[in-house]
Motif scaffolding. Structure first.
Motif, PDB file in Angstrom:
ATOM      1  N   GLY A 382       0.662  -1.156  -0.070  1.00 14.88           N
ATOM      2  CA  GLY A 382       0.077   0.025  -0.025  1.00 14.88           C
ATOM      3  C   GLY A 382       0.864   1.313  -0.028  1.00 14.88           C
ATOM      4  N   GLU A 383       2.152   1.241  -0.162  1.00 16.58           N
ATOM      5  CA  GLU A 383       3.065   2.465  -0.041  1.00 16.58           C
ATOM      6  C   GLU A 383       4.176   2.167  -0.884  1.00 16.58           C
ATOM      7  OE1 GLU A 383       2.833   5.601  -0.215  1.00 16.58           O
ATOM      8  OE2 GLU A 383       2.025   5.929   1.704  1.00 16.58           O
ATOM      9  N   SER A 384       4.534   3.221  -1.603  1.00 15.99           N
ATOM     10  CA  SER A 384       5.498   2.916  -2.569  1.00 15.99           C
ATOM     11  C   SER A 384       7.112   3.592  -2.043  1.00 15.99           C
ATOM     12  CB  SER A 384       5.317   3.961  -3.922  1.00 15.99           C
ATOM     13  OG  SER A 384       3.906   3.536  -4.414  1.00 15.99           O
ATOM     14  N   ALA A 385       7.316   2.841  -0.940  1.00 21.18           N
ATOM     15  CA  ALA A 385       8.329   3.079  -0.329  1.00 21.18           C
ATOM     16  C   ALA A 385       8.994   1.981   0.708  1.00 21.18           C
ATOM     17  CB  ALA A 385       8.155   4.454   0.580  1.00 21.18           C
ATOM     18  N   VAL A 479       0.380 -14.091   8.906  1.00 27.04           N
ATOM     19  CA  VAL A 479      -0.490 -13.955   7.600  1.00 27.04           C
ATOM     20  C   VAL A 479      -1.787 -13.886   8.000  1.00 27.04           C
ATOM     21  CG1 VAL A 479      -0.854 -15.580   5.688  1.00 27.04           C
ATOM     22  CG2 VAL A 479       1.348 -15.242   6.299  1.00 27.04           C
ATOM     23  N   LYS A 480      -2.098 -14.643   8.962  1.00 22.27           N
ATOM     24  CA  LYS A 480      -3.815 -14.684   9.213  1.00 22.27           C
ATOM     25  C   LYS A 480      -4.000 -13.315   9.931  1.00 22.27           C
ATOM     26  CE  LYS A 480      -6.857 -17.671  11.951  1.00 22.27           C
ATOM     27  NZ  LYS A 480      -7.005 -17.754  13.458  1.00 22.27           N
ATOM     28  N   GLU A 481      -3.360 -12.547  10.712  1.00 13.96           N
ATOM     29  CA  GLU A 481      -3.876 -11.411  11.195  1.00 13.96           C
ATOM     30  C   GLU A 481      -3.735 -10.402  10.178  1.00 13.96           C
ATOM     31  OE1 GLU A 481      -1.643 -10.895  15.028  1.00 13.96           O
ATOM     32  OE2 GLU A 481      -2.421 -12.856  15.674  1.00 13.96           O
ATOM     33  N   ARG A 482      -2.752 -10.104   9.676  1.00 10.89           N
ATOM     34  CA  ARG A 482      -2.137  -9.107   8.937  1.00 10.89           C
ATOM     35  C   ARG A 482      -2.403  -9.072   7.424  1.00 10.89           C
ATOM     36  NH1 ARG A 482       1.953  -5.720  11.156  1.00 10.89           N
ATOM     37  NH2 ARG A 482       1.373  -4.534   9.437  1.00 10.89           N
ATOM     38  N   CYS A 483      -2.892 -10.181   6.861  1.00 16.80           N
ATOM     39  CA  CYS A 483      -2.899 -10.193   5.286  1.00 16.80           C
ATOM     40  C   CYS A 483      -4.324 -10.753   4.917  1.00 16.80           C
ATOM     41  CB  CYS A 483      -1.870 -11.266   4.746  1.00 16.80           C
ATOM     42  SG  CYS A 483      -0.252 -10.769   5.306  1.00 16.80           S
ATOM     43  N   VAL A 560       7.639  -7.704   8.630  1.00 18.10           N
ATOM     44  CA  VAL A 560       7.164  -6.087   8.218  1.00 18.10           C
ATOM     45  C   VAL A 560       6.704  -5.839   9.516  1.00 18.10           C
ATOM     46  CG1 VAL A 560       6.001  -4.959   6.807  1.00 18.10           C
ATOM     47  CG2 VAL A 560       6.620  -7.223   5.982  1.00 18.10           C
ATOM     48  N   GLY A 561       6.908  -4.433   9.999  1.00 20.93           N
ATOM     49  CA  GLY A 561       6.132  -4.018  11.010  1.00 20.93           C
ATOM     50  C   GLY A 561       6.840  -3.744  12.352  1.00 20.93           C
ATOM     51  N   ARG A 562       8.184  -3.932  12.126  1.00 23.94           N
ATOM     52  CA  ARG A 562       9.044  -3.884  13.509  1.00 23.94           C
ATOM     53  C   ARG A 562      10.458  -3.591  13.041  1.00 23.94           C
ATOM     54  NH1 ARG A 562       8.001  -9.317  12.948  1.00 23.94           N
ATOM     55  NH2 ARG A 562      10.283 -10.525  12.958  1.00 23.94           N
ATOM     56  N   GLU A 563      11.266  -3.189  14.021  1.00 23.48           N
ATOM     57  CA  GLU A 563      12.678  -2.739  13.635  1.00 23.48           C
ATOM     58  C   GLU A 563      13.356  -4.287  13.455  1.00 23.48           C
ATOM     59  OE1 GLU A 563      13.875  -0.474  17.098  1.00 23.48           O
ATOM     60  OE2 GLU A 563      14.293   0.932  15.848  1.00 23.48           O
ATOM     61  N   GLY A 564      14.396  -4.122  12.548  1.00 26.64           N
ATOM     62  CA  GLY A 564      15.065  -5.247  12.298  1.00 26.64           C
ATOM     63  C   GLY A 564      14.706  -5.893  11.197  1.00 26.64           C
ATOM     64  N   VAL A 565      13.476  -5.707  10.705  1.00 28.55           N
ATOM     65  CA  VAL A 565      12.940  -6.492   9.812  1.00 28.55           C
ATOM     66  C   VAL A 565      12.832  -5.619   8.066  1.00 28.55           C
ATOM     67  CG1 VAL A 565      11.915  -8.030  11.122  1.00 28.55           C
ATOM     68  CG2 VAL A 565      10.520  -5.951  10.221  1.00 28.55           C
ATOM     69  N   VAL A 779       3.278  -0.888  11.244  1.00 29.63           N
ATOM     70  CA  VAL A 779       3.568  -1.538  12.457  1.00 29.63           C
ATOM     71  C   VAL A 779       2.309  -2.359  12.838  1.00 29.63           C
ATOM     72  CG1 VAL A 779       4.025  -1.057  14.795  1.00 29.63           C
ATOM     73  CG2 VAL A 779       5.091   0.329  13.184  1.00 29.63           C
ATOM     74  N   ASP A 780       0.985  -1.776  12.893  1.00 31.69           N
ATOM     75  CA  ASP A 780      -0.093  -2.515  13.439  1.00 31.69           C
ATOM     76  C   ASP A 780      -0.909  -3.053  12.248  1.00 31.69           C
ATOM     77  OD1 ASP A 780       0.328  -2.138  16.037  1.00 31.69           O
ATOM     78  OD2 ASP A 780      -0.222  -0.051  15.877  1.00 31.69           O
ATOM     79  N   GLU A 781      -0.765  -2.131  11.107  1.00 30.11           N
ATOM     80  CA  GLU A 781      -1.502  -2.757   9.986  1.00 30.11           C
ATOM     81  C   GLU A 781      -0.577  -2.184   8.778  1.00 30.11           C
ATOM     82  OE1 GLU A 781      -5.162   0.653   9.225  1.00 30.11           O
ATOM     83  OE2 GLU A 781      -5.559  -1.796   9.491  1.00 30.11           O
ATOM     84  N   PHE A 782      -0.855  -2.738   7.399  1.00 29.97           N
ATOM     85  CA  PHE A 782      -0.425  -2.256   6.368  1.00 29.97           C
ATOM     86  C   PHE A 782      -1.266  -0.990   5.965  1.00 29.97           C
ATOM     87  CE2 PHE A 782       0.879  -6.656   6.141  1.00 29.97           C
ATOM     88  CZ  PHE A 782       2.337  -6.390   5.871  1.00 29.97           C
ATOM     89  N   VAL A 783      -0.596  -0.238   5.164  1.00 29.98           N
ATOM     90  CA  VAL A 783      -0.911   1.031   4.695  1.00 29.98           C
ATOM     91  C   VAL A 783      -2.228   0.838   4.000  1.00 29.98           C
ATOM     92  CG1 VAL A 783      -0.646   3.202   3.303  1.00 29.98           C
ATOM     93  CG2 VAL A 783       1.103   2.382   4.705  1.00 29.98           C
TER      94      VAL A 783
END
Ligand code: SF4
Ligand code: SF4
Ligand code: SF4
Ligand code: FES
Length: 947
Positions: A382-385, A479-483, A560-565, A779-783
């Motif tokens: 959802g975001e080009s970056a 995958v279940k929660e975020r995708c 995705v969504g936290r530091e280190g990844v 972080v909590d959800e994709f853009v």
């Protein structure tokens, strides 16, 4: 913020605090802080020589001794940690005596030519002699000393004068800890010890001229030649490097309006005080004699240039655009902006096209580099970056690098990444070449090098995902929660298909299935996995598919969504991210909003008081094709050199020759300008205000350090052209342009120059929810809400090897040069690389009777060129590799016009070629030489009409 204060040792990260008393003052610091740093925090300054806060403490000079109540002896404050309840004295008669003794030893072996020394007044040894009150040296100066040691002047940018060295080891540690090159050692012991670049001159050593040792040296031993020549600076202005997508912050240090040094800024969010040879030293092009500072016009490219006033040039350009539009229609004109431009310049370029030209024919050089990133990431997440900041890598447990060569392309970030790798993070590299990080850099060795065949990225990423799914290594909760469930199920079916297994794909990719399986397992099993990629991913016919494949892999492993990844596109040029953000694609207004969207158009139409066309405009390749077919007649090109950087050079120059008015705004008569009718001289990054946005979405200020040599900042030139066209613009300062961007673009809502001055830099999105920016996204959800999996079917490229063209040529960059080299070729960086070479495997070379540095002809389906051979097993058999930093090399004469299915990004990385030994330049090169000499002559012997 005071970016010059040196706390002596690095800050400690501990959350636990300790309180101690220093010279009667209570001070509370994180556990692990040194006494030296704690004293500095409390406002005291302990004398020091071997310590500096960018390096781990070393404890060699013994100048920083302190007394601790109840403890015996005089510990070094730089290596002694602060602890609860300590009572410390930094000053006492005994300490003064000890420090004076230490200084006496240093000074007795020092030239003491302070009055004539280039760093007089800017030398820590001099400062410390004063701080300890040294007035005389009891031992005399006649004893054994190093005063006759020979200077090493081999490096073009800095000198090493061992007679001034105090063997504090700061340079050695800077080279190890900060840069990660390990070029320096201390040879010998005791009095014999000396700094050595591997017993070679600096120039011939492993040194990559990053400048970290020069920065760290407390004396004039390692010193910039510019300081030797001009003396120490009087003032400084903070700005941002104009080269690569790392976006390092620098202090431009000046005497009057002359820059005498660029030093990396400790507070720089992207570089934390580090630099590479380009940003640190290669700024001389800004005053190079080739720079053109007077506007020029001509009727035909066969005519000499006429030097004219700004007014005449602008009016001529505007009248030509109007004439052409009247004759050939509104769509016959367009513009190309560049990632070298500031955000504000790019914004005005797309505005002049949309509001002034009345069409959407605006494109940018991201078309030929990272447009697939924009497309692929927008679709999936959802975001080009990119999703992270650079610092995030310090929390990665496994790092995957695909199609990128960070030590050459993104050197300062590479140093940070190497630090993390030395700490133990695992490394997987997917690249047809053996880049340095595979194992040619000290203390780094990739755990797996997936040496894929060029053009098989998608097959490789699919196989990795296949293994992860097949072996039950996916992060099902994520995958279940975020995708999106539906897209995931469809993708799962696709990826599980045995056709995607590493065993099935091995013939295509050339990667042994067993090796790929091991790499996939490693990536999936480590806690934090990050993916970094570059143009080796995007510049393919399946560039966008591969970006989506990378996003699929990050999602399936929950990275995705936290530091280190995260998914981290390493942007090539300084402002690729910003140029895309600012609406420089023909289908998108600023903030990636499609021109067909009624509400978006209404917003801009009302703010701009102009009608915006609702259909996407022409992309660069379309502009070129339509120029050849006679429909596209005028191009306004700022900061971009399509005649060198775009594929199939002969097609590009044919298109340029077919136009009636080509307007080029640049510093130099670049390759495109040789086909121009109007030349508008541009301003360098040192001469203008604006902002750049780096690969981490970090917006940083570019500050005007000196007056523009051409008279105007680039945005002012676009504004003048717009006014002459009849579309009024009236900005007084670049900040007003950013205010307009913020007003019209939700992700930039909270950005202003005032805030940038306060915070140093801001990572967008910056809005009401995140007023100071967003280091980590999604972080909590994709853009886009839920992450979306896309089918990434591997489709082999149409660019096939055969008997006539049996090798695959791929291209890349080297450390010393930047992109088309227009800037770096006009600096001493050319001493490291004065020509592009073709790298060929020993086996392929032998088969063709090619020896090292032989001239070889390279033929493709598009054209041919001649380069000298470099025989190396860094390339695999069947693959040749070259760089494209010198126009005469004609690397893009041979690249084809195949491109990414979604974005038209050229397939630079895959060209089928034959390579043969030859004795003379190619026809194209001979013609090119004659043409460019004539065009340069047209400038030199042009008529002067400036009053
Ligand atoms: S310039 Fe950089 S690479 Fe070269 S010796 Fe100094 S720290 Fe090492
Ligand atoms: S060159 Fe400078 S930093 Fe290196 S040991 Fe000598 S004085 Fe210290
Ligand atoms: S070229 Fe890139 S890495 Fe080097 S100083 Fe500039 S921004 Fe930093
Ligand atoms: S500064 Fe502490 S021993 Fe040198």
């Amino acid at each position: 913020m005071d970016d010059t204060k040196d706390f002596g040792t690095p800050s400690a990260n501990s959350e636990k605090l300790v309180t101690l008393n220093i010279d009667g003052v209570d001070v509370t610091v994180p556990e692990g802080t040194s006494l030296m740093r704690a004293a500095s925090v409390a406002g005291f300054s302990v004398p020091k020589l071997c310590a500096t806060d960018s390096l781990e403490p070393f404890g060699s000079c013994r100048l920083c001794l302190v007394e601790i109540e109840g403890k015996r002896g005089y510990p070094a404050s730089c290596t002694t940690p602060a602890a609860d309840g300590l009572v410390v004295s930094t000053q006492s008669p005994k300490l003064a005596e000890l420090r004076k003794g230490v200084m006496e030893l240093y000074i007795s072996d020092h030239p003491l030519d302070c009055l004539t020394c280039a760093t007089n007044g800017d030398c820590e040894l001099q400062d410390m002699a004063g701080a300890v009150g040294l007035r005389d040296v009891r031992y005399g100066y006649e004893g054994e000393n190093h005063l006759d040691s020979k200077k090493d002047e081999s490096n073009p940018y800095f000198t090493f004068d061992p007679s001034k060295c105090i063997v504090c080891s700061r340079c050695v540690r800077a080279c190890e800890e900060t840069q990660g090159t390990f070029a320096l050692t201390i040879d010998g012991r005791g009095f014999e010890s000396k700094v050595s670049a591997g017993n070679k001159d600096f120039k011939d050593s492993e040194c990559v001229s990053c400048g970290a040792c020069v920065q760290a040296c407390p004396t004039a031993t390692l010193i910039e030649k510019s300081i030797e020549e001009h003396g120490t600076p009087e003032k400084k202005v903070k700005t941002t490097c104009a080269y690569c997508g790392v976006g390092c912050s620098f202090n431009a240090e000046l005497q009057g309006d002359k820059v005498v040094r660029m030093t990396p800024n400790k507070d720089g969010g992207a570089n934390h005080g580090h630099s590479c040879v380009k940003g640190r030293f290669a700024w001389g092009y800004t005053t190079h004699k080739d720079r053109i500072t007077t506007p020029m016009i001509r009727k035909s490219i066969k005519d000499p240039w006429q030097k004219v006033s700004w007014e005449e040039a602008i009016n001529y350009a505007a009248s030509e655009i109007k004439r052409i539009q009247q004759k050939y229609g509104s769509n016959s004109v367009g513009a190309i902006s560049s990632s070298r431009c500031t955000n504000e310049e790019v914004y005005l370029m797309q505005k002049i096209v949309r509001a002034g030209f009345g069409n959407n024919n605006i494109d940018t050089c991201a078309r030929v580099c990272h447009s697939p990133t924009g497309y692929g990431l927008k679709q999936t997440i959802g975001e080009s970056a990119g999703t992270q900041n650079f610092d995030s890598v310090m929390k990665s447990d496994v790092i995957m690098i695909v199609g990128a060569n960070p030590t050459d392309g993104h050197p300062v970030f590479a140093s940070q990444m190497k630090r993390r790798l030395r700490e133990g993070a695992k490394l997987i590299i997917g690249d047809p070449r053996e880049i340095d990080l595979v194992g040619n850099t000290p203390h780094i060795k990739a755990d797996y090098h997936l040496k894929l065949r060029p053009s098989t990225n998608v097959a490789t990423i699919n196989s990795i995902a296949h293994v992860i799914v097949e072996e039950g290594l996916s992060d099902q909760n994520f995958v279940k929660e975020r995708c999106e469930d539906e897209s995931f199920k469809i993708w799962l079916n696709f990826i599980k298909d045995p056709k995607n297994s590493p065993e099935s794909m091995e013939l295509e990719t050339g990667i042994p299935a067993d090796l790929l399986r091991k790499a996939a397992r490693l990536f999936a099993k480590e806690k934090n996995g990050s993916i970094y990629y570059g143009l080796g991913v995007t510049e393919h016919s399946q560039g966008s598919t591969m970006v989506m494949g990378i996003a699929n892999l990050a999602m399936i492993t929950g990275n995705v969504g936290r530091e280190g990844v995260g998914i981290n596109p390493l942007r090539g040029q300084n402002n690729v991210q910003g140029a895309c953000d600012m609406g420089s694609f023909p289908h998108e207004l600023p903030g990636y909003r499609h021109v067909s969207d009624l509400a978006t158009r209404a917003l801009f139409e009302s703010a701009w008081n102009a009608k915006i066309y609702d259909e996407p405009g022409l992309r660069i390749p379309n502009m070129l094709d339509e120029a050849i077919s006679g429909k596209f007649k005028s191009l306004y090109c700022e900061g971009e050199d399509i005649a060198q950087s775009d594929p199939d050079t002969q097609h590009v120059t044919h298109a340029l020759e077919s136009m009636e008015c080509v307007i080029v705004q640049d510093l130099f008569l670049n390759e495109t300008a040789m086909y121009a009718h109007v030349f508008l001289p541009g301003s360098s990054f040192l001469e203008k205000n604006g902002t750049f946005t780096n690969a981490e979405r970090r917006i940083s200020r570019v500050r005007k350090v000196m007056a523009p040599k051409n008279g105007y900042e680039d945005w002012e030139i676009t504004q003048m052209l717009s006014n002459a066209l009849g579309y009024p613009m009236n900005y007084k300062h670049a900040s007003e342009i950013m205010d307009e961007v913020a007003q019209l673009t939700p992700t930039f809502k909270g950005v202003s120059y005032e805030k940038l001055d306060k915070l140093e830099s801001i990572q967008w999105p910056c809005n009401d929810e995140f007023p100071e920016g967003t280091p980590t996204m999604h972080v909590d959800e994709f853009v886009r809400g839920k992450g979306k999996f896309f089918i990434t079917e591997y489709v082999p490229t149409v660019e096939k090897v055969n008997g006539k063209f049996p090798l695959i040529m791929t291209t890349g960059r080297i450390l010393a040069h930047y992109n088309v080299g227009a800037q770096t070729r006009r600096t001493k960086n050319s001493e490291w690389h004065d020509e592009d070479l073709i790298e060929i495997h020993p086996h392929d070379a032998e088969e063709r009777g090619i020896n090292e540095r032989d001239w070889v002809g390279i033929n493709s389906r598009s054209g041919d060129t001649v380069l000298r051979a470099k025989i190396t097993d860094k390339v695999q058999p069947g693959v040749v590799y070259t760089t494209f930093h010198h126009p005469v090399s004609g690397a893009n004469v041979i690249t084809t016009d195949n491109s990414d299915w979604a974005t038209n990004c050229p397939e630079f990385k895959v060209t089928a070629v034959q390579v043969t030994k030859v004795t003379q330049p190619s026809n194209w090169q001979s013609k090119y030489q004659k043409f460019s000499e004539k065009q340069i002559d047209f400038v030199k012997n042009g008529e002067e009409k400036v009053s």
